[in-house]
Design an enzyme around this catalytic site. Structure first.
Site, PDB file in Angstrom:
ATOM      1  N   LYS A   1      32.545  42.395  38.404  1.00 54.21           N
ATOM      2  CA  LYS A   1      32.903  41.772  37.129  1.00 54.21           C
ATOM      3  C   LYS A   1      32.176  42.424  35.959  1.00 54.21           C
ATOM      4  O   LYS A   1      32.728  42.538  34.875  1.00 54.21           O
ATOM      5  CB  LYS A   1      32.596  40.268  37.158  1.00 54.21           C
ATOM      6  CG  LYS A   1      33.628  39.481  37.944  1.00 54.21           C
ATOM      7  CD  LYS A   1      33.560  38.001  37.654  1.00 54.21           C
ATOM      8  CE  LYS A   1      34.675  37.275  38.390  1.00 54.21           C
ATOM      9  NZ  LYS A   1      34.658  35.836  38.200  1.00 54.21           N
TER      10      LYS A   1
ATOM     11  N   LYS B   1      41.698  42.685  44.481  1.00 59.13           N
ATOM     12  CA  LYS B   1      42.193  41.319  44.674  1.00 59.13           C
ATOM     13  C   LYS B   1      42.945  40.824  43.435  1.00 59.13           C
ATOM     14  O   LYS B   1      42.648  41.238  42.309  1.00 59.13           O
ATOM     15  CB  LYS B   1      41.066  40.356  45.024  1.00 59.13           C
ATOM     16  CG  LYS B   1      40.132  40.015  43.890  1.00 59.13           C
ATOM     17  CD  LYS B   1      39.346  38.741  44.182  1.00 59.13           C
ATOM     18  CE  LYS B   1      38.708  38.272  42.883  1.00 59.13           C
ATOM     19  NZ  LYS B   1      38.618  36.858  42.696  1.00 59.13           N
TER      20      LYS B   1
ATOM     21  N   LYS C   1      42.515  36.338  37.933  1.00 60.24           N
ATOM     22  CA  LYS C   1      42.894  35.692  36.670  1.00 60.24           C
ATOM     23  C   LYS C   1      42.605  36.582  35.467  1.00 60.24           C
ATOM     24  O   LYS C   1      43.299  36.527  34.476  1.00 60.24           O
ATOM     25  CB  LYS C   1      42.026  34.448  36.430  1.00 60.24           C
ATOM     26  CG  LYS C   1      42.215  33.317  37.346  1.00 60.24           C
ATOM     27  CD  LYS C   1      41.369  32.144  36.807  1.00 60.24           C
ATOM     28  CE  LYS C   1      40.985  31.195  37.909  1.00 60.24           C
ATOM     29  NZ  LYS C   1      39.612  31.341  38.375  1.00 60.24           N
TER      30      LYS C   1
HETATM   31  N1  AQP Z   1      42.977  37.101  45.205  1.00 58.96           N
HETATM   32  C1  AQP Z   1      42.537  36.040  45.860  1.00 58.96           C
HETATM   33  N2  AQP Z   1      42.940  35.820  47.135  1.00 58.96           N
HETATM   34  C2  AQP Z   1      42.508  34.731  47.834  1.00 58.96           C
HETATM   35  N3  AQP Z   1      41.662  33.806  47.302  1.00 58.96           N
HETATM   36  C3  AQP Z   1      41.242  33.995  46.035  1.00 58.96           C
HETATM   37  N4  AQP Z   1      40.438  33.282  45.228  1.00 58.96           N
HETATM   38  C4  AQP Z   1      40.335  33.900  44.029  1.00 58.96           C
HETATM   39  N5  AQP Z   1      41.081  35.023  44.023  1.00 58.96           N
HETATM   40  C5  AQP Z   1      41.651  35.101  45.249  1.00 58.96           C
HETATM   41  C6  AQP Z   1      39.807  32.021  45.619  1.00 58.96           C
HETATM   42  O1  AQP Z   1      40.203  31.030  44.673  1.00 58.96           O
HETATM   43  C7  AQP Z   1      39.141  30.079  44.550  1.00 58.96           C
HETATM   44  C8  AQP Z   1      38.860  29.841  43.102  1.00 58.96           C
HETATM   45  O2  AQP Z   1      38.472  31.048  42.489  1.00 58.96           O
HETATM   46  P1  AQP Z   1      37.598  31.057  41.186  1.00 58.96           P
HETATM   47  O3  AQP Z   1      38.195  30.189  40.166  1.00 58.96           O
HETATM   48  O4  AQP Z   1      36.192  30.778  41.553  1.00 58.96           O
HETATM   49  O5  AQP Z   1      37.720  32.518  40.668  1.00 58.96           O
HETATM   50  P2  AQP Z   1      37.306  33.902  41.292  1.00 58.96           P
HETATM   51  O6  AQP Z   1      36.991  33.795  42.748  1.00 58.96           O
HETATM   52  O7  AQP Z   1      36.241  34.506  40.443  1.00 58.96           O
HETATM   53  O8  AQP Z   1      38.632  34.760  41.167  1.00 58.96           O
HETATM   54  P3  AQP Z   1      39.782  34.752  40.094  1.00 58.96           P
HETATM   55  O9  AQP Z   1      40.609  33.537  40.262  1.00 58.96           O
HETATM   56  O10 AQP Z   1      40.518  35.998  40.169  1.00 58.96           O
HETATM   57  O11 AQP Z   1      39.083  34.650  38.705  1.00 58.96           O
HETATM   58  P4  AQP Z   1      38.389  35.781  37.830  1.00 58.96           P
HETATM   59  O12 AQP Z   1      39.423  36.762  37.429  1.00 58.96           O
HETATM   60  O13 AQP Z   1      37.867  34.985  36.678  1.00 58.96           O
HETATM   61  O14 AQP Z   1      37.347  36.407  38.688  1.00 58.96           O
HETATM   62  C9  AQP Z   1      37.946  30.647  45.308  1.00 58.96           C
HETATM   63  O15 AQP Z   1      37.815  29.978  46.549  1.00 58.96           O
HETATM   64  C10 AQP Z   1      38.296  32.084  45.513  1.00 58.96           C
HETATM   65  O16 AQP Z   1      37.716  32.611  46.690  1.00 58.96           O
END
Ligand code: AQP
Length: 332
Positions: free
Chosen positions: A117, A199, A202
């Site tokens: 990140k 992956k 968001k």
């Molecule tokens: N690509 C993914 N595949 C499977 N699981 C995923 N998770 C996130 N991306 C994937 C799971 O969703 C839950 C919530 O995630 P989060 O809100 O904590 O965000 P994150 O893991 O940092 O990933 P994001 O959603 O892509 O957000 P950003 O872009 O802000 O980093 C978690 O259980 C996560 O494992």
């Protein structure tokens, strides 16, 4: 929360943008099946979201929307506790204590999500982004959590929570339960549509993800443009065909059809036919999902968050109280 004999699960989503099918298939969908078996706590982790810049008005909206997404997915507030992290100050208090009494700089330097990140900007991002895993450990440990169901990207953070719990316990005596991570094999890491080696995220461009709030038409466009692999075969092979393997995973999880069946169904057919059918499957899912999502009112959601915080707060405060006692900073 009423005491029961069931084990406890805890998990959360950041209200940091558009929730995508990666969040749904990797995490939220799995929680639905677990809520009958476990005492379930699902948090909207807004203090995690502010580790990167958020627009205040959007953040307020996103918090309510995450709850609607939980409920549209099948999380039942009568069975599960749904609350907002910032409503319970014990989260940030325990995070500070863990920062001082358990976490080491060397632990955080190992966190791969921070490296991903922060990228080249690692000297300029917020201290909060670096410290995020300690706050996550506090979230989990406050509720005597047995199991943390998450996507694969969060595995390292749950492992850190275990390390911090053990370290604190060995120095101050048993306070924390050591949580286990629960990662489903299928859908644990849904990859981006525009880049199959990263992956779905968001914070990426909209071409990368299918949002749970995308119209079926918008989703179909993204699927049509999604990257594919060399060769024509519709075959699950993560190593050599990562893009098609990812699309097959999404298709299988949303339709309930086994990947092997899908491979058979598309034998001799091309990517065009496959993508058309996948678009239809995704479109049907989104239509049903959004009908439920749009049926919830903001005030109803605010009430659910309020009631959820009232149930969760006593548990969190009880754990925090024990921690403070061990540290010698309570009732002195
Ligand atoms: N690509 C993914 N595949 C499977 N699981 C995923 N998770 C996130 N991306 C994937 C799971 O969703 C839950 C919530 O995630 P989060 O809100 O904590 O965000 P994150 O893991 O940092 O990933 P994001 O959603 O892509 O957000 P950003 O872009 O802000 O980093 C978690 O259980 C996560 O494992």
């Amino acid at each position: 929360m009423a005491k029961s004999d069931k084990k406890t699960i805890f998990s959360g989503v950041q209200p940091s943008g558009t929730i995508h099918i990666g969040n749904y298939l990797g995490a939220i969908k799995n929680w639905v099946g677990l809520q009958d078996k476990y005492d379930s706590i699902f948090c909207v982790v807004d203090y995690h979201a502010i580790t990167v810049k958020q627009e205040p008005e959007e953040l307020g909206r996103n918090i309510l929307d995450v709850v609607k997404i939980y409920m549209a997915s099948g999380i039942n507030p009568e069975k599960s506790v749904i609350f907002r992290q910032s409503d319970i100050s014990a989260h940030t208090e325990l995070a500070w204590i863990l920062n001082c009494a358990a976490a080491r700089v060397s632990d955080l330097n190992k966190m791969t999500q921070f490296k991903d990140k922060a990228g080249q900007e690692k000297e300029n991002v917020s201290v909060g982004l670096y410290d995020y895993p300690v706050l996550m450990a506090a979230d989990i440990l406050l509720y005597n959590t047995d199991l943390v169901p998450v996507g694969e990207d969060q595995k390292q953070h749950v492992e850190l929570a275990r390390t911090l719990a053990r370290r604190f316990n060995s120095r101050y005596g048993e306070v924390f339960k050591i949580p286990e991570v629960e990662i489903r094999k299928e859908g644990a890491r849904i990859m981006g549509l525009d880049e199959a080696n990263k992956k779905m995220s968001k914070s990426a461009s909209p071409a990368n993800y299918i949002a749970l709030t995308d119209t079926p038409e918008a989703a179909a466009k993204k699927i049509t443009r999604a990257v594919t692999d060399s060769g024509k075969e519709i075959k699950y092979d993560k190593e050599n065909k990562p893009a098609i393997s990812n699309l097959l995973t999404i298709y299988s999880l949303l339709s309930g059809e086994e990947i092997k069946e899908l491979e058979k169904k598309y034998q001799g057919k091309g990517y065009g036919d496959f993508k058309k059918d996948l678009s239809r499957t995704v479109g049907e899912f989104l239509t049903t999902f959004q009908k439920k999502y749009n049926s919830f009112e903001d005030d109803e959601v605010r009430e659910i968050l309020k009631e959820g915080a009232e149930k969760a707060r006593p548990v969190a405060e009880e754990t925090l109280g024990r921690v403070k006692e061990r540290l010698g900073i309570k009732n002195s």
